[in-house]
Design a protein around this motif. Structure first.
Motif, PDB file in Angstrom:
ATOM      1  N   LEU A 107       0.855  -1.190   0.000  1.00 33.01           N
ATOM      2  CA  LEU A 107       0.000   0.000   0.000  1.00 33.01           C
ATOM      3  C   LEU A 107       0.891   1.240   0.000  1.00 33.01           C
ATOM      4  O   LEU A 107       1.815   1.337   0.813  1.00 33.01           O
ATOM      5  N   ILE A 108       0.627   2.166  -0.926  1.00 28.91           N
ATOM      6  CA  ILE A 108       1.294   3.471  -0.902  1.00 28.91           C
ATOM      7  C   ILE A 108       0.196   4.506  -0.677  1.00 28.91           C
ATOM      8  O   ILE A 108      -0.772   4.565  -1.445  1.00 28.91           O
ATOM      9  N   ALA A 109       0.318   5.300   0.382  1.00 30.09           N
ATOM     10  CA  ALA A 109      -0.814   6.151   0.766  1.00 30.09           C
ATOM     11  C   ALA A 109      -0.375   7.547   1.197  1.00 30.09           C
ATOM     12  O   ALA A 109       0.740   7.748   1.681  1.00 30.09           O
ATOM     13  N   TYR A 110      -1.285   8.471   1.024  1.00 30.93           N
ATOM     14  CA  TYR A 110      -1.059   9.864   1.407  1.00 30.93           C
ATOM     15  C   TYR A 110      -2.384  10.485   1.845  1.00 30.93           C
ATOM     16  O   TYR A 110      -3.434  10.179   1.263  1.00 30.93           O
ATOM     17  N   GLY A 111      -2.337  11.363   2.820  1.00 25.24           N
ATOM     18  CA  GLY A 111      -3.552  12.076   3.210  1.00 25.24           C
ATOM     19  C   GLY A 111      -3.216  13.414   3.818  1.00 25.24           C
ATOM     20  O   GLY A 111      -2.171  13.574   4.461  1.00 25.24           O
ATOM     21  N   SER A 112      -4.083  14.391   3.586  1.00 20.22           N
ATOM     22  CA  SER A 112      -3.854  15.717   4.151  1.00 20.22           C
ATOM     23  C   SER A 112      -5.167  16.451   4.351  1.00 20.22           C
ATOM     24  O   SER A 112      -6.065  16.393   3.520  1.00 20.22           O
ATOM     25  N   ASN A 113      -5.249  17.148   5.485  1.00 14.68           N
ATOM     26  CA  ASN A 113      -6.383  18.048   5.701  1.00 14.68           C
ATOM     27  C   ASN A 113      -5.905  19.505   5.614  1.00 14.68           C
ATOM     28  O   ASN A 113      -6.285  20.359   6.393  1.00 14.68           O
ATOM     29  N   LEU A 114      -5.087  19.720   4.604  1.00 14.67           N
ATOM     30  CA  LEU A 114      -4.456  21.021   4.392  1.00 14.67           C
ATOM     31  C   LEU A 114      -5.467  22.167   4.339  1.00 14.67           C
ATOM     32  O   LEU A 114      -5.241  23.238   4.890  1.00 14.67           O
ATOM     33  N   ARG A 115      -6.576  21.935   3.666  1.00 11.78           N
ATOM     34  CA  ARG A 115      -7.557  23.005   3.522  1.00 11.78           C
ATOM     35  C   ARG A 115      -8.148  23.404   4.874  1.00 11.78           C
ATOM     36  O   ARG A 115      -8.359  24.581   5.157  1.00 11.78           O
ATOM     37  N   GLN A 116      -8.379  22.388   5.721  1.00 10.33           N
ATOM     38  CA  GLN A 116      -8.918  22.666   7.051  1.00 10.33           C
ATOM     39  C   GLN A 116      -7.868  23.337   7.943  1.00 10.33           C
ATOM     40  O   GLN A 116      -8.152  24.276   8.670  1.00 10.33           O
ATOM     41  N   MET A 117      -6.626  22.815   7.862  1.00  8.75           N
ATOM     42  CA  MET A 117      -5.572  23.279   8.770  1.00  8.75           C
ATOM     43  C   MET A 117      -5.010  24.629   8.355  1.00  8.75           C
ATOM     44  O   MET A 117      -4.477  25.372   9.167  1.00  8.75           O
ATOM     45  N   ARG A 118      -5.081  24.926   7.044  1.00  5.03           N
ATOM     46  CA  ARG A 118      -4.557  26.178   6.508  1.00  5.03           C
ATOM     47  C   ARG A 118      -3.053  26.313   6.733  1.00  5.03           C
ATOM     48  O   ARG A 118      -2.526  27.406   6.848  1.00  5.03           O
TER      49      ARG A 118
END
Lengths: 382, 135
Positions: A107-118
């Motif tokens: 499994l190669i995975a990525y995730g980000s809540n960049l928009r929420q965290m600013r």
């Protein structure tokens, strides 16, 4: 003589989750959502995963966090962190691990809540960048764009062509985040953020998770989707800081591309569809030069007249790219996901007919690390 | 290099900042290759030579590339960031202080100046940094 990894792995599942805005979701939630979809796509179960690669802006021990959240105890893991190019690097490292028999399904995975965290959350802004408030990456790319314009006469209209082409492709993708039509004039008139880069020259700021499942060619043959094979890959790492870039008009992609083509046994003219990490419009122009699709300095002229837009000569970023599809902080994995869709022939309205060979290219930091991957169908492999 | 803690020299970056406090534009150069090295390091990049010494360099240079970072007036307004090729070879990150940000151009002749500033990591401290003024 390097032992070739050509054909030693295949992408058998892809997924993404929470693209755009995903209030309340953590990066690990988004990784989990994307992983579930990639497993479903592959027809595999969580228990089939015995290798994990990944990274985020927020985890110093990302594979530990992913393994624990998903309840996997992998035989092998790796989290090479080179920026947005990391995930293409992971694809080759997974291929090496699979070829060596260390594990079988990664499994190669990525995730980000960049928009929420600013916030990007990059914790190691270099000393001299902090001294002068060069809040990289964006002003770093602006310094490169200014130099490219100075040396080669590249124009803001030519940069804008890249953004307009990306938006037109995004309009053909059901899951693209930005679809409202834009013109070259709109891009040029959008507010400057770091000259000569204006707001519409910049990638989106979104939330989202992405995942792919990579396995051995033997196992791939038994799964429900046509395998998309690893034909070649190479990285090139030239540094870390903007002030250390010797020539701001040339990226390490010149080196990664020639080695990736060599492993795959192809040249730029064999590539049917191109997926580039387009953090800014200048990136697409410089990569088309450095990857050998046109000569150095001619990238601006090359993209003009809709050549990389739908219906153009060379299909580039057929999902809309980081400029219009999605950009949750690091985009690299999405280049592999769209390349896979094109080679499976499942890209719907944006499908490039008969696509057999795809190039996916990731960038890390300001032209510091580049990774080029060549992917192919069963027909391209044999 | 000595192994005794007590005899360690001033760290490379600490020495660089000290020279600026003394009003001198000093950066490292490798004795064996003659190559200038900036930012400050313990070893010469590439060769690994342990022969970097601080030397004073000429203050003249040309803007290699430039950008205007746009920022609201409330947050302090637009500012300029440049890379400058010094005539003697090294390249510095910096700002041009006495030209309106959009009027800084590639190729513009500038002179390095050691100044206390109101921005960045050393804002409003006693540590001066390298900035540029129009030649």
């Amino acid at each position: 003589m390097t032992k070739s990894l050509r054909g030693k792995s295949a992408i058998v599942g892809t997924g993404y989750y929470g693209l755009g805005s995903a209030p309340g979701f953590t990066p690990m939630d988004l990784i989990a959502g994307a992983t579930a979809r990639a497993l479903e796509d592959a027809g595999l179960k969580m228990q089939d995963i015995d290798g994990i690669c990944g990274g985020t802006f927020y985890h110093m021990f990302p594979t530990s966090s992913i393994a624990e959240y998903l309840g996997i105890r992998p035989k092998w893991s790796d989290c090479d962190q080179t920026g947005g190019s990391s995930f293409l690097s992971h694809f080759m490292q997974a291929t090496m691990a699979i070829d060596a028999g260390i594990c079988e399904t990664v499994l190669i995975a990525y995730g980000s809540n960049l928009r929420q965290m600013r916030t990007f959350g990059i914790i190691d802004l270099t000393t001299f960048d902090q001294v002068y408030e060069l809040m990289t990456p964006m002003p770093g790319f602006a310094l490169c764009a200014a130099r490219h314009m100075h040396e080669f006469g590249t124009t803001r209209e030519q940069l804008a062509e890249v953004a307009v082409a990306a938006r037109k492709w995004a309009q053909l993708h059901p899951d693209a985040v930005k679809k409202d039509p834009i013109t070259i004039e709109d891009v040029i008139r959008s507010p400057m953020v770091s000259d000569p880069i204006s707001r519409l020259d910049c990638c989106l700021v979104t939330d989202g998770g992405a995942a792919i499942i990579v396995t051995s060619p033997e196992r791939a043959k038994d799964l429900k989707r046509p395998p998309v094979y690893f034909l070649g890959g190479a990285g090139a790492l030239w540094g870390r800081e903007v002030s250390q870039i010797a020539d701001m008009t040339v990226s390490p992609a010149v080196e990664s591309a020639s080695r990736a083509y060599s492993m795959a046994g192809v040249t730029a003219s064999d590539v049917d569809v191109v997926q580039l990490y387009d953090a800014f419009t200048i990136n697409t122009i410089m990569f088309l030069e450095d990857l050998g699709f046109c000569k150095k300095g001619e990238g601006g002229a090359f993209v003009s007249g809709g050549r990389i837009a739908p219906g153009g000569e060379l299909p580039v970023n057929t999902n809309g790219g980081g400029l219009s599809f999605a950009h949750p902080g690091m985009y690299g994995l999405f280049t592999l996901i769209e390349a896979t869709a094109q080679l499976r022939g499942t890209a719907g309205d944006r499908q490039i007919k008969g696509a057999e060979i795809a190039l996916a290219h990731g960038n890390g930091n300001v032209f510091c690390h580049e990774f080029t991957s060549i992917l192919g169908t069963e027909a391209a492999l044999t | 290099m000595s192994s005794a803690k007590s005899s360690l020299p001033l760290a490379p970056e600490a020495e660089f900042w000290k020279h600026l406090r003394d009003g001198r534009l000093m950066i490292q150069r490798s004795r064996s290759s003659g190559r200038y090295v900036y930012y400050p390091r313990l070893l010469c990049p590439g060769t690994g030579a342990n022969d970097l010494e601080f030397v004073e360099i000429d203050k003249k240079g040309s803007v290699y590339t430039t950008t205007v970072v746009r920022r609201s007036d409330k947050d302090g307004g637009d500012y300029n960031v440049v890379l400058v090729n010094m005539d003697e070879g090294p390249r510095f990150l910096g700002r041009v202080m006495d030209v309106a940000p959009p009027n800084v151009t590639i190729g513009m002749r500038v002179v390095a100046s050691i100044e206390k500033v109101a921005f960045g990591l050393y804002a409003n401290t006693e540590q001066p940094i390298i900035v540029f003024r129009k030649a």
